[in-house]
Structure formats: structure tokens, C-alpha cells
Design an enzyme around this catalytic site. Structure first.
Site, PDB file in Angstrom:
ATOM      1  N   GLU A 199     -28.699  49.043  16.492  1.00 24.99           N
ATOM      2  CA  GLU A 199     -27.612  49.608  17.205  1.00 24.99           C
ATOM      3  C   GLU A 199     -27.993  49.790  18.745  1.00 24.99           C
ATOM      4  O   GLU A 199     -27.188  50.087  19.599  1.00 24.99           O
ATOM      5  CB  GLU A 199     -26.988  50.916  16.803  1.00 24.99           C
ATOM      6  CG  GLU A 199     -26.381  50.522  15.314  1.00 24.99           C
ATOM      7  CD  GLU A 199     -25.871  52.062  14.841  1.00 24.99           C
ATOM      8  OE1 GLU A 199     -26.196  53.080  15.511  1.00 24.99           O
ATOM      9  OE2 GLU A 199     -25.524  52.117  13.641  1.00 24.99           O
ATOM     10  N   ASP A 226     -25.265  53.052   4.356  1.00 24.24           N
ATOM     11  CA  ASP A 226     -26.083  53.800   3.687  1.00 24.24           C
ATOM     12  C   ASP A 226     -25.992  53.571   2.174  1.00 24.24           C
ATOM     13  O   ASP A 226     -27.223  53.551   1.435  1.00 24.24           O
ATOM     14  CB  ASP A 226     -26.177  55.188   3.974  1.00 24.24           C
ATOM     15  CG  ASP A 226     -26.170  55.668   5.601  1.00 24.24           C
ATOM     16  OD1 ASP A 226     -25.792  54.622   6.138  1.00 24.24           O
ATOM     17  OD2 ASP A 226     -26.526  56.605   5.950  1.00 24.24           O
ATOM     18  N   GLN A 267     -33.667  50.839  15.093  1.00 29.23           N
ATOM     19  CA  GLN A 267     -34.166  51.062  13.750  1.00 29.23           C
ATOM     20  C   GLN A 267     -34.443  49.567  13.035  1.00 29.23           C
ATOM     21  O   GLN A 267     -34.130  48.435  13.928  1.00 29.23           O
ATOM     22  CB  GLN A 267     -33.194  51.500  12.792  1.00 29.23           C
ATOM     23  CG  GLN A 267     -31.946  50.624  12.751  1.00 29.23           C
ATOM     24  CD  GLN A 267     -30.676  51.312  12.204  1.00 29.23           C
ATOM     25  OE1 GLN A 267     -30.151  52.195  12.722  1.00 29.23           O
ATOM     26  NE2 GLN A 267     -30.112  51.218  10.998  1.00 29.23           N
TER      27      GLN A 267
END
Length: 800
Positions: A506, A380, A619
Site C-alpha cells: 500500500e 486477510d 509489506q
């Protein structure tokens, strides 16, 4: 899946105010998420938005960045090289508590007879202010006002000013100032266990965490010192109370291992204020004894108590004034302009809080607003936070990259565990050791190496700081490039392939030739070679030391360049898209339309194998690559890839929406861009994902800035060349932002009638605006009037 409109129930929205988050009544409407929404932090100390009385509280928490406990990871079925030691941030003793008793009746907000109540997070003052009027059972009318802050000026300091006025008639008043070790009150339970196992929450400790070492009082000062049982980290917390009142009062104090208390007893007079100011200091270390940490706390408290609360408040406002000057993004979106502006600023405020004084540490995924994700540092920081910081607060960006460098020795050890050369940075960690027990979606995400290299490149280019390469950057680049060159191999087709990795998505794990990973690895290899060659030419003494220290062989750089040039990037000619990995298109497509809404996120309702064997995406993966290395894709490929992957993406990750918004804006999909932007914008403030009480998604908050500046603002910076191709949405009236670029301050103001580009400070700057090269002179604005021409993909940032 195509973004569905976000329906936010009115009860989830705070009253509209561009600079404040306001709670006007105490109801269950806010309580489940207000603790996170009203959190205060400076990047070192973080305090959840609990009441001064310490109750009611759902998940009270105070956190010090990097202060953690370790625990053995137990693998039921073990294997070589699995992570062995978990790390979890500790809920340190809470020093904010101030309990109020009038006529021996405690103030307890849910049952109090309140005439007036408000709680305000002020994003220009950096304070949390609560005001209420309370009628006691005896009929006395009491006014209470508190102001809490976590200091941006002083890294170790928090403070609370607490004021009480009793009206009508005299009354005995007691204010109890406490420090309480909540972590060990019930052996570390941070609340009731979730009904469904949620891997996003922190591990629950099974026994005492903090071993008491010191418990002392000195007049109005409390001091508690601890040592973490397994990690052996040390902690000191101290609080001093300053009492101001014309009414007679007395002070007594006591301390025990897990609790300290200073009690102020006052014979209150009608209308005469009783003011207590509580100054708090935290210190932590990996080696310094708790008593020495408390001596440091004492010196800090002496200084801030001498200067007073007003000095803290003045400094807080000054820091935020400078912050907003560079970080603020002004928007006018029409009917909901004020509400959108409020949400934008709240997200930027959270990013500022999470990063302000994070010297010598990373940024936890939830900042310091909760213990979720264990307080771990992920990718991140490099992909979501570094771009914001590089263009607004480059000094902090540099510090965060230096912190990554401090993990390099353990990253080398981890690479050896995995049988690789070079260094392998941990997927999730606090102390540099890999803490992910689920290697399929953890260690297998080798792309974190390339993400760090990408962040170094972006920082160096944005700040024009090649000296950073000489200092620590090149060492990271060399060791990460070594790993890629060792991990991959040349197949019969002559291409360089990377197998057995997991990309950002993921929901698809341990695959061959993940497109994102290969593209980012190529960048890592090329940039490492470029950096070493630059050092050889420009800093020969540094280059010589690098070669000697790392045993850099004469053929290594050429080997990196060869691997980069031969890197295999999957492409499907028939569909005109980049497969997410070598076998992705062979899998069955998950029917998202038939999936019950209550079954999202999928990871909480389906076995991993059920998810892995389908085309379904948690994502943005290929879409993220199109944003980060957009010059590797043609405009046609971007549109085809976006159209294909958009319908497969669940958005189960908070990291996805902002990236999808950016790419949708670039390819002209305005409704999708706006929909994804709204999702990112309201992720936590309106509890879009239903887990706002678990803390703020700091990366998603930083993604809001990226969606505004890189998405609708159209900013790109490939190879240090700044380009701007705005895509202001039709319903919007204004977008205004600033960029710090190579020691220049650039201001951009966009409307549908005119665009204004002003170089406020620094030497002249050459950039491309809508594909045309322009030269900005300091103090002179470039104004383009009239409706702008459509902005196709900027030819300077995409291959045809």
C-alpha cells in the site's frame, strides 16, 4: 530493509507458561495491552479482557460479529463511483460487569490492599480466571475468584462465575450485576482521540448509535433490546444470575434504557462462600424485532442455566482438546523453548477464537478483540486464515467461502459502478458494500478478487471437495474471471496488461502491471476456465444451470484462457528480478537507514505522495507472490527477488513478517527467516508494533502457523499435490505439526536426527518428501534417520 533483531524489554513479557498467559500483579506494565491479550471470543461474541468490575478500563469492548452501524462517507472533493457508506462494528452493551462491595467499600484493583493477585488466560480451558485476596479498610480479609468464558458450544453465550469469601468476621456484601451500554455513554467514544490520526482505528460515531426498544427485568434476569439508528440492525442482550450461598441474601433488580442492574445483598458469614453465576446471551439480526431476539435469549438462558456453568466448562475443554489435536504446533528452539511455545499457542488460540463460531459472517481484521479497522473483513481471511483452516478445520474454511459468496450480488453492483463486467469484491466491508473511502489503497486493490479465487482453489484441493465448485465456487470464479478479462487489454506487444491497480504493497498505489496482481489474476482466469470445464464434464446439469443463470457465452472460457496465457509479468533481465510494477524500478530508493526510528510506520509521518514516489514497501508484494504461486518462479529468481525487496520493506504492516520468514526459509536465508518469524510471533503478545492495545492482528497470528508449517516445515500444495521439504533451523531441536489433507490426518515430526511422517487416519497418501515421491500407509510411519540432505527449492514447486 534487512530485519533488525527484535529487542523486547523484559517488562513486556508475561511469565513463561506453555499453556497459559499469566498476570501476577496489577501494574501499568500490562494494562495498555492486557485487554487485548486476555480477550475471549468464539467468533460471534467477543469480550475484551477487562476486569469484572468494569474498571479500570482503557478501551472496554464487547462485540458481536457483523453487528454494525452505517454512516455516510463525506468526500470533500467528490467523484463518480467513490464509496458512499461506511460501516463500523458497534461496541454492544457490556453484560460482564460484577461490582463487589464489602462493608460498602468497592473493590477497585489499582487502590485495593491486595495480598495476592493473578489473572490467567488458560488456553486449554478457554477461560480467563482471576484470583485475589483483598483487605478492606475495616481490616476484613476477602478472597475473590472469578472465571469467565465465551462458549464454543453455544454460539450466543458467555458466562462468569464469581465467588467471594469473607474471612475473620461477618460483613454485609453486595454484588451488583450490570448490563451497561458503553457505546452511547459518551456518544460512542471508544477512548480519547489519538494524538496522531491513525487510519487503522475505527471511525468515531458522532451521536447515539443504539436506539432503546426494550428494558425489562424478571427476577434475576435483565433484558435490553436495541435498534441501530442507521443500519437498522437489531440487538438483544439478556443476563441471568444464579446465586448459591448458605448465607442469607436477597435480590432486587431494575432496568432502564441504557443500564440494567441485579443487586444481590448478602449477610456474609466468615468462611462461607458466596457464588453467583452470570449467564449472558446475545442475539442480533437485520430484520427481527428486538423483543423476538430477547425471546430467543430467554430460551438460551433457560437452557444453559439449567445445565450449569460446569457443563459449559466441560464442553469448552472438550472443544479445545479437539482443536489442539489438529492445530497445535510443538517447537523446541533451545534456551527459550517454553517462551516460544507459549507465544505460538497464544497466536493459534487467537486464531481459533476468531474463527470458531463465525457462521454466516467473515473474520474482522482484529477478530473481536477491538473495533480497530472498523470490524471490517479484508483479504486477510482468504490469504492468511484460509490456509490454516483448510488444513486444520476445513468445515470453517468452507463456511467462510460461502459467506464471501453471499456478497456476490453487491460485488456485481460494485463492478458496474466501476464500469466493469463481472463482480468486484469490496476491499473492506461488513455488509458487502465497499467501505474504503481511500480508493488508492482500497478499491484499487483489485487483487482481492484473485485472492478469493486462490482461496477457493486451495480449499478445494486441500479437502478434495470439487462439489464446492458446483455449489457456489464456480459462480464466484466466473464473475471474478469476467472482471479480469474486461479490466485488462492486449497491447501492441501482444501481452495482456492490467493497468491502474494497487498490489498488496500500500506504499505503491494505482500502478500498471503490478506483478502480484497479474500473477494472481492469471491463476484466477485459468482456474475459472478449469472449473467450468470440469462442471461441463462431471456435473452437466450444474453446468447447464450456471450457463443459463450467468449468461455464460460459448467464447468466454477461451477468452479467459487466452488472457491467462498472454498475461504480462514484468521481468528485468539485467537485474534478474520481477519489478513490483511497470515503473517501480524507475523511482528513487527511500533511505530507510536514515529514517528516524520514531517515524515508523511511515504512513503516520509522511504524506502519501512522498511515499508513493519512492521505492519503499509497506509489506511483502512480489515476495508474497513467490510464496503463493511459487511454481511461477525459478530458485534463482526467488533469491534475487528476495534480496532486492528485503532491503526496501519497512514491515509497517503486520502481514509482512510471516511471509518474509517463509520465503527466507525456502531460499536458505535462515537468520532472516528466524528474525521475521520472531517479529510475527511477538507482534501482539510483546507489543512489537506498539499498538497491541488496539487489538490482536488475527492475520499475523495465522501467519505464525504458516511460517512454522510452510516455512520451516517446508509444506507446499500446488495443484493439490502435497510436498514437504523441511528447513528446520540449526538452533531448533524439534518442530511437530499436523495436517488435515483430503480426509486424512497427517502427523509430521522433525528433528535434526530424524524425520517422521505418519498417516494417522484415512486411505493411503502419496506425497513428495524432499523431492522423492513416497506412499504413506495408514497407521505406519515413514521415518528418515540421520542428518537430512540440504533442501534446495523443491523441483516440484519451482520452474527452472
Amino acid at each position: 530493509m534487512p530485519q533488525r533483531p527484535i529487542e523486547v524489554p523484559p517488562e513486556r513479557l508475561f511469565p513463561t507458561d506453555e499453556w497459559r498467559i499469566v498476570e501476577t500483579e496489577f501494574t501499568d506494565r500490562y494494562s495498555h495491552r492486557a485487554e487485548a491479550a486476555f480477550s475471549l471470543s468464539n467468533g460471534y461474541v467477543g469480550i475484551r479482557g477487562t476486569f469484572d468490575e468494569g474498571r479500570p478500563a482503557i478501551t472496554p469492548g464487547t462485540y458481536v460479529n457483523g453487528f454494525h452501524e452505517t454512516w455516510p462517507i463525506v468526500h470533500t472533493e467528490d467523484a463518480y463511483g467513490l464509496a458512499r457508506s461506511g460501516q463500523t462494528i458497534v461496541n454492544v452493551p457490556d453484560a460482564t460487569i460484577l461490582r463487589l462491595y464489602v462493608d460498602d467499600e468497592p473493590l477497585y484493583v489499582p487502590t485495593a490492599r491486595l495480598r495476592r493477585y493473578s489473572r490467567v488466560l488458560d488456553m486449554r480451558d478457554g477461560t480467563l480466571v482471576r484470583e485475589l485476596e483483598w483487605s478492606t479498610a475495616a481490616g476484613r480479609h476477602v478472597t475473590v475468584r472469578s472465571c469467565r468464558l465465551v462458549s464454543f458450544e453455544h454460539r450466543h453465550v458467555a458466562a462468569v462465575r464469581f465467588e467471594v469469601i469473607v474471612h475473620d468476621s461477618p460483613a454485609p456484601v453486595v454484588i451488583s450485576s450490570e448490563i451497561v451500554n458503553r457505546q452511547d455513554a459518551s456518544f460512542g467514544a471508544d477512548g480519547d482521540p489519538p494524538a496522531v490520526a491513525d487510519p487503522r482505528r475505527a471511525a468515531r460515531f458522532q451521536g447515539r448509535v443504539l436506539e432503546p426498544v426494550v428494558a425489562a427485568t424478571d427476577g434475576s434476569r435483565l433484558s435490553l433490546g436495541y435498534r441501530a439508528r442507521r443500519s437498522r440492525m437489531t440487538l438483544g442482550v439478556a443476563a441471568d444470575l444464579v446465586v448459591e450461598s448458605e448465607a442469607p441474601h436477597e435480590i432486587r433488580s431494575a432496568a432502564e434504557p441504557d443500564r440494567g442492574e441485579v443487586v444481590v445483598s448478602v449477610d456474609a458469614r466468615p468462611g462461607v462462600p458466596i457464588r453467583v453465576t452470570k449467564f449472558i446471551a446475545y442475539q442480533t439480526s437485520r430484520a427481527v424485532p428486538p423483543r423476538e431476539l430477547l425471546e430467543r435469549c430467554d430460551r438460551t438462558l433457560d437452557r444453559v442455566a439449567r445445565d450449569g456453568f460446569d457443563a459449559l466448562l466441560t464442553a469448552q475443554r472438550a472443544h479445545l482438546g479437539r482443536y489442539w489435536d489438529r492445530a497445535d504446533v510443538r517447537v523446541d528452539v533451545g534456551a527459550s523453548a517454553a517462551r516460544t511455545q507459549q507465544a505460538v499457542r497464544w497466536n493459534l488460540f487467537q486464531v481459533g477464537q476468531a474463527t470458531w463460531r463465525a457462521e454466516g459472517s467473515g473474520i474482522p481484521a482484529k477478530g473481536l478483540t477491538a473495533s480497530s479497522y472498523g470490524g471490517h473483513y479484508f483479504w486477510d481471511t482468504e490469504i492468511y486464515l484460509l490456509p490454516f483452516l483448510a488444513y486444520t478445520r476445513p468445515r470453517i474454511a468452507r463456511n467462510l467461502l460461502r459467506f464471501r459468496h453471499s456478497m456476490l450480488p453487491r460485488a456485481r453492483e460494485r463492478a458496474r459502478d466501476l464500469g466493469q463486467r463481472g463482480a468486484m469484491f469490496p476491499w473492506r466491508t461488513i455488509n458487502g458494500q465497499e467501505a474504503s473511502a481511500f480508493f488508492q489503497a482500497g478499491t484499487a486493490q483489485y487483487h482481492i478478487n484473485a485472492d478469493i479465487a486462490y482461496a477457493i482453489r486451495r480449499y478445494v484441493n486441500a479437502r478434495d471437495d470439487p462439489g464446492f465448485l458446483a455449489e457456489v465456487g464456480a459462480e464466484i470464479l466466473v464473475e471474478t474471471a469476467r472482471l479480469w478479462e474486461d479490466l485488462g487489454f492486449y497491447a501492441d506487444d501482444g501481452d495482456f496488461h492490467i493497468h491502474g491497480v494497487t498490489g498488496p504493497d500500500e506504499y505503491t498505489t494505482v500502478v500498471d502491471d503490478n506483478a502480484y496482481t497479474n500473477l494472481m489474476a492469471r491463476l484466477n482466469l485459468s482456474y475459472a476456465a478449469e472449473a467450468v470445464r470440469w462442471l461441463e464434464a462431471e456435473r452437466p446439469e450444474v453446468h447447464a444451470a450456471l450457463v443459463a443463470d450467468l449468461g455464460l457465452g460459448p467464447g468466454e472460457i477461451a477468452a479467459w484462457e487466452r488472457a491467462a496465457a498472454a498475461m504480462h509479468v514484468p521481468f528485468d533481465e539485467r537485474r534478474g528480478i520481477h519489478p513490483q510494477d511497470a515503473r517501480f524500478l524507475d523511482r528513487e530508493v527511500w533511505d530507510l537507514d536514515a529514517t528516524p526510528p520514531e517515524h515508523f510506520p511511515l504512513l503516520l509521518h509522511y504524506h502519501p505522495l512522498s511515499i508513493y514516489r519512492h521505492q519503499v514497501i509497506k509489506q511483502a508484494d512480489v515476495v508474497l507472490a513467490m510464496y503463493l504461486v511459487g511454481d511461477e518462479f525459478s530458485a534463482e529468481q526467488k533469491r534475487a527477488n528476495f534480496d532486492y525487496y528485503d532491503r526496501l520493506t519497512t514491515g509497517d504492516s503486520s502481514l509482512s513478517a510471516a511471509v518474509q520468514s517463509i520465503v527466507a526459509a525456502e531460499i536458505g536465508e535462515e537468520p532472516a527467516a528466524l528474525g521475521y518469524f520472531r517479529r510475527a510471533l511477538l507482534m501482539d503478545l510483546a507489543d512489537v508494533a506498539g499498538n497491541a492495545s488496539d487489538g490482536v492482528h488475527i492475520a499475523a497470528a495465522a501467519g505464525v502457523w504458516q511460517a512454522l508449517v510452510f516455512g520451516f516445515g517446508g509444506v507446499r500444495d500446488h495443484d493439490g499435490h502435497l510436498t514437504i521439504s523441511p528447513r528446520l533451523p540449526v538452533p531448533w531441536r524439534l518442530l511437530e505439526f499436523s495436517l488435515r489433507f483430503r480426509d486424512r490426518q497427517l502427523r509430521v515430526r522433525l528433528t535434526h536426527d530424524a524425520e517422521r511422517y505418519e498417516l494417522e487416519t484415512g486411505p493411503p497418501l502419496e506425497l513428495a518428501v524432499r523431492g522423492e515421491r513416497v506412499l504413506l500407509e495408514p497407521g505406519r510411519a515413514l521415518v528418515r534417520e540421520g542428518p537430512p540432505a540440504p533442501s534446495p527449492t523443491d523441483p516440484s514447486t519451482a520452474r527452472s
